[in-house]
Design a protein around this motif. Structure first.
Motif, PDB file in Angstrom:
ATOM      1  N   ALA A 121      -2.556  29.037 -63.237  1.00 47.04           N
ATOM      2  CA  ALA A 121      -3.639  28.247 -62.570  1.00 47.04           C
ATOM      3  C   ALA A 121      -3.134  27.993 -61.110  1.00 47.04           C
ATOM      4  O   ALA A 121      -3.821  27.843 -60.321  1.00 47.04           O
ATOM      5  CB  ALA A 121      -4.359  27.066 -63.146  1.00 47.04           C
ATOM      6  N   THR A 122      -1.897  27.363 -61.094  1.00 47.81           N
ATOM      7  CA  THR A 122      -1.306  26.940 -59.830  1.00 47.81           C
ATOM      8  C   THR A 122       0.055  27.615 -59.809  1.00 47.81           C
ATOM      9  O   THR A 122       0.873  27.787 -60.700  1.00 47.81           O
ATOM     10  CB  THR A 122      -1.273  25.469 -59.689  1.00 47.81           C
ATOM     11  N   GLY A 129       9.432  25.023 -43.309  1.00 46.82           N
ATOM     12  CA  GLY A 129       8.763  24.286 -42.317  1.00 46.82           C
ATOM     13  C   GLY A 129       7.799  23.721 -42.868  1.00 46.82           C
ATOM     14  O   GLY A 129       7.054  22.590 -42.458  1.00 46.82           O
ATOM     15  N   LEU A 130       7.186  24.223 -44.262  1.00 51.82           N
ATOM     16  CA  LEU A 130       6.113  23.364 -44.828  1.00 51.82           C
ATOM     17  C   LEU A 130       6.316  22.564 -46.025  1.00 51.82           C
ATOM     18  O   LEU A 130       5.589  21.652 -46.621  1.00 51.82           O
ATOM     19  CB  LEU A 130       5.014  24.407 -45.304  1.00 51.82           C
ATOM     20  N   GLY A 131       7.741  22.835 -46.610  1.00 51.72           N
ATOM     21  CA  GLY A 131       8.082  22.373 -47.871  1.00 51.72           C
ATOM     22  C   GLY A 131       7.241  22.753 -49.000  1.00 51.72           C
ATOM     23  O   GLY A 131       6.838  24.113 -49.169  1.00 51.72           O
ATOM     24  N   PRO A 132       7.439  22.146 -50.126  1.00 52.93           N
ATOM     25  CA  PRO A 132       6.518  22.662 -51.299  1.00 52.93           C
ATOM     26  C   PRO A 132       4.943  22.913 -51.054  1.00 52.93           C
ATOM     27  O   PRO A 132       4.307  21.880 -50.415  1.00 52.93           O
ATOM     28  CB  PRO A 132       6.693  21.810 -52.573  1.00 52.93           C
ATOM     29  N   VAL A 133       4.561  23.936 -51.169  1.00 46.53           N
ATOM     30  CA  VAL A 133       3.173  24.423 -50.981  1.00 46.53           C
ATOM     31  C   VAL A 133       2.429  24.880 -52.285  1.00 46.53           C
ATOM     32  O   VAL A 133       3.000  25.527 -53.021  1.00 46.53           O
ATOM     33  CB  VAL A 133       3.052  25.651 -49.911  1.00 46.53           C
ATOM     34  N   LEU A 134       1.322  23.990 -52.639  1.00 42.30           N
ATOM     35  CA  LEU A 134       0.590  24.393 -54.010  1.00 42.30           C
ATOM     36  C   LEU A 134      -0.399  25.419 -53.653  1.00 42.30           C
ATOM     37  O   LEU A 134      -1.048  25.178 -52.850  1.00 42.30           O
ATOM     38  CB  LEU A 134       0.000  23.229 -54.515  1.00 42.30           C
ATOM     39  N   PHE A 135      -0.392  26.642 -54.340  1.00 40.59           N
ATOM     40  CA  PHE A 135      -1.327  27.552 -54.277  1.00 40.59           C
ATOM     41  C   PHE A 135      -2.176  27.685 -55.680  1.00 40.59           C
ATOM     42  O   PHE A 135      -1.709  27.498 -56.633  1.00 40.59           O
ATOM     43  CB  PHE A 135      -0.745  28.935 -54.288  1.00 40.59           C
ATOM     44  N   CYS A 136      -3.546  27.677 -55.533  1.00 43.77           N
ATOM     45  CA  CYS A 136      -4.522  27.376 -56.552  1.00 43.77           C
ATOM     46  C   CYS A 136      -5.549  28.338 -55.982  1.00 43.77           C
ATOM     47  O   CYS A 136      -5.671  29.199 -55.151  1.00 43.77           O
ATOM     48  CB  CYS A 136      -4.799  26.196 -56.685  1.00 43.77           C
ATOM     49  N   HIS A 137      -6.670  28.692 -56.888  1.00 39.89           N
ATOM     50  CA  HIS A 137      -7.745  29.325 -56.706  1.00 39.89           C
ATOM     51  C   HIS A 137      -8.691  28.566 -55.810  1.00 39.89           C
ATOM     52  O   HIS A 137      -9.020  28.854 -54.676  1.00 39.89           O
ATOM     53  CB  HIS A 137      -8.216  29.957 -57.858  1.00 39.89           C
ATOM     54  N   ALA A 138      -9.217  27.660 -56.768  1.00 38.19           N
ATOM     55  CA  ALA A 138     -10.451  26.876 -55.894  1.00 38.19           C
ATOM     56  C   ALA A 138     -10.179  25.319 -55.643  1.00 38.19           C
ATOM     57  O   ALA A 138     -10.242  25.229 -54.505  1.00 38.19           O
ATOM     58  CB  ALA A 138     -11.693  26.680 -57.128  1.00 38.19           C
ATOM     59  N   THR A 139      -9.678  24.682 -56.444  1.00 42.75           N
ATOM     60  CA  THR A 139      -9.131  23.539 -56.288  1.00 42.75           C
ATOM     61  C   THR A 139      -7.717  23.461 -57.009  1.00 42.75           C
ATOM     62  O   THR A 139      -7.816  24.125 -58.230  1.00 42.75           O
ATOM     63  CB  THR A 139      -9.854  22.317 -56.352  1.00 42.75           C
ATOM     64  N   PRO A 140      -6.934  22.365 -56.800  1.00 45.39           N
ATOM     65  CA  PRO A 140      -5.651  22.238 -57.882  1.00 45.39           C
ATOM     66  C   PRO A 140      -6.005  21.820 -59.203  1.00 45.39           C
ATOM     67  O   PRO A 140      -5.165  22.291 -60.066  1.00 45.39           O
ATOM     68  CB  PRO A 140      -4.882  21.177 -57.215  1.00 45.39           C
ATOM     69  N   ARG A 141      -7.170  21.564 -59.559  1.00 50.83           N
ATOM     70  CA  ARG A 141      -7.588  20.845 -60.880  1.00 50.83           C
ATOM     71  C   ARG A 141      -8.684  21.946 -61.514  1.00 50.83           C
ATOM     72  O   ARG A 141      -8.802  21.605 -62.541  1.00 50.83           O
ATOM     73  CB  ARG A 141      -7.909  19.567 -60.739  1.00 50.83           C
ATOM     74  N   ASP A 142      -9.154  22.731 -60.782  1.00 48.59           N
ATOM     75  CA  ASP A 142     -10.368  23.417 -61.434  1.00 48.59           C
ATOM     76  C   ASP A 142     -10.583  24.720 -60.597  1.00 48.59           C
ATOM     77  O   ASP A 142     -10.537  24.981 -59.363  1.00 48.59           O
ATOM     78  CB  ASP A 142     -11.576  22.543 -61.530  1.00 48.59           C
ATOM     79  N   ASP A 143     -10.602  25.995 -61.266  1.00 48.53           N
ATOM     80  CA  ASP A 143     -10.835  27.256 -60.802  1.00 48.53           C
ATOM     81  C   ASP A 143     -12.312  27.668 -60.160  1.00 48.53           C
ATOM     82  O   ASP A 143     -12.467  28.696 -59.730  1.00 48.53           O
ATOM     83  CB  ASP A 143     -10.218  28.433 -61.603  1.00 48.53           C
ATOM     84  N   THR A 144     -13.050  26.452 -60.656  1.00 52.54           N
ATOM     85  CA  THR A 144     -14.915  26.812 -60.211  1.00 52.54           C
ATOM     86  C   THR A 144     -15.028  25.673 -59.283  1.00 52.54           C
ATOM     87  O   THR A 144     -16.150  25.878 -58.807  1.00 52.54           O
ATOM     88  CB  THR A 144     -15.603  26.857 -61.342  1.00 52.54           C
ATOM     89  N   VAL A 171      -2.979  25.460 -50.316  1.00 53.77           N
ATOM     90  CA  VAL A 171      -3.645  26.731 -50.543  1.00 53.77           C
ATOM     91  C   VAL A 171      -4.629  27.173 -51.300  1.00 53.77           C
ATOM     92  O   VAL A 171      -4.314  27.291 -52.602  1.00 53.77           O
ATOM     93  CB  VAL A 171      -2.919  27.655 -49.918  1.00 53.77           C
ATOM     94  N   CYS A 172      -5.858  27.493 -51.049  1.00 53.92           N
ATOM     95  CA  CYS A 172      -6.863  27.704 -52.044  1.00 53.92           C
ATOM     96  C   CYS A 172      -7.717  28.812 -51.713  1.00 53.92           C
ATOM     97  O   CYS A 172      -7.617  29.330 -50.500  1.00 53.92           O
ATOM     98  CB  CYS A 172      -7.830  26.421 -52.315  1.00 53.92           C
ATOM     99  N   GLY A 173      -8.648  29.411 -52.620  1.00 48.40           N
ATOM    100  CA  GLY A 173      -9.592  30.448 -52.304  1.00 48.40           C
ATOM    101  C   GLY A 173     -11.165  30.135 -52.690  1.00 48.40           C
ATOM    102  O   GLY A 173     -11.339  29.101 -52.185  1.00 48.40           O
ATOM    103  N   HIS A 174     -11.591  31.316 -53.237  1.00 45.61           N
ATOM    104  CA  HIS A 174     -12.935  30.975 -54.099  1.00 45.61           C
ATOM    105  C   HIS A 174     -13.926  30.993 -53.402  1.00 45.61           C
ATOM    106  O   HIS A 174     -14.983  31.677 -53.678  1.00 45.61           O
ATOM    107  CB  HIS A 174     -12.714  29.563 -54.982  1.00 45.61           C
TER     108      HIS A 174
END
Length: 275
Positions: A121-122, A129-144, A171-174
């Protein structure tokens, strides 16, 4: 704006060392011509990693798109989207609600569905230059979950509440609309959609780094008329031509999309009651 064939890591939030630029490709929705146009971009060809932030195969050319993505090998970092999760779980009587998604799920074999079901999910990558970057789909806690460029600060506080303090970029999408927003001390980046853009035809994506941690929203124009013809010719979906006419030609504006998605972020409810 600046500011594989190999299986993905099974554990979410795993930090991987990283040394060069990262291309972010989201919401492809099995529009292979759009994906091919993005992958041909010099900055994508040169990127050390290509992060795929979900909703990859729910569209008219799912098998062909999966093959092209797997050909990226260990450059690809795979993340599950809600459509990928639903396709992986698809069984007779438990198909995705969207007709195109249900059709696409039926085109995949058991091994391909198992692969989709294995995606995390993440994923967290160390980006210069950005350090640790979290990638997910919708939000870090929920893909919808819906969070938009104009969502209330309180909404962003909710969806980012469990992100580790060390992570200053998410970084998110959805929602298929590109934006960069600074909120609660974090930079939030949505690259937009490769295959189902709103507002204008073409593929949206993002480039992170390598120069000083730059974040750049990118747009790749391609012959969308030829792409629609190709989809109608190569897809076995009976609705492929109509689907491509709507989404590859970007019939919906960004303003229409914001109006449709906006209520999903709780903006119309009393503060503290939107979950």
């Amino acid at each position: 704006m600046t500011t594989s064939d190999t299986a993905p890591d099974s554990a979410p939030n795993s930090v991987r060392p990283h040394g060069a630029g990262v291309a972010v490709v989201s919401d492809i929705h099995a529009v292979l011509p759009a994906l091919e146009a993005v992958l041909a971009e010099p900055d994508v060809r040169a990127a050390d990693r290509i992060v795929l932030t979900g909703d990859l195969l729910a569209g008219p050319l799912p098998r062909q798109t999966l093959a092209r993505l797997r050909a990226l090998g260990d450059r690809a970092v795979w993340i599950s989207g809600n459509a990928d999760r639903e396709m992986a779980a698809a069984r007779p009587g438990n198909e995705p609600g969207d007709p195109m998604d249900a059709w696409a799920a039926g085109q995949l074999g058991p091994d391909e569905r198992e692969f989709l079901g294995s995606l995390p999910a993440t994923v967290t990558l160390e980006v210069p230059g950005l350090g640790p970057v979290l990638f997910c789909h919708a939000t870090p806690r929920d893909d919808t979950e819906i969070a938009l460029v104009d969502s209330r600060p309180e909404r962003w506080a909710e969806v980012l509440a469990e992100v580790p303090d060390a992570v200053r970029t998410v970084v998110c999408g959805h929602t298929h609309m590109p934006f960069v927003r600074f909120t609660h001390g974090r930079l939030v980046v949505n690259p937009g959609s490769v295959g189902m853009p709103y507002g204008r035809p073409g593929a949206h994506w993002a480039l992170l780094g390598p120069g000083g941690g730059a974040v750049t929203l990118r747009h790749t124009a391609f012959d969308h008329e030829a792409a629609c013809a190709r989809i109608a010719r190569e897809s076995d979906s009976p609705s492929a031509a109509a689907w491509a006419d709507t989404y590859v030609r970007a019939r919906y504006s960004a303003e229409e999309a914001l109006a449709a998605f906006g209520p999903g972020d709780g903006r119309n409810t009393a503060p503290g009651t939107d979950g």
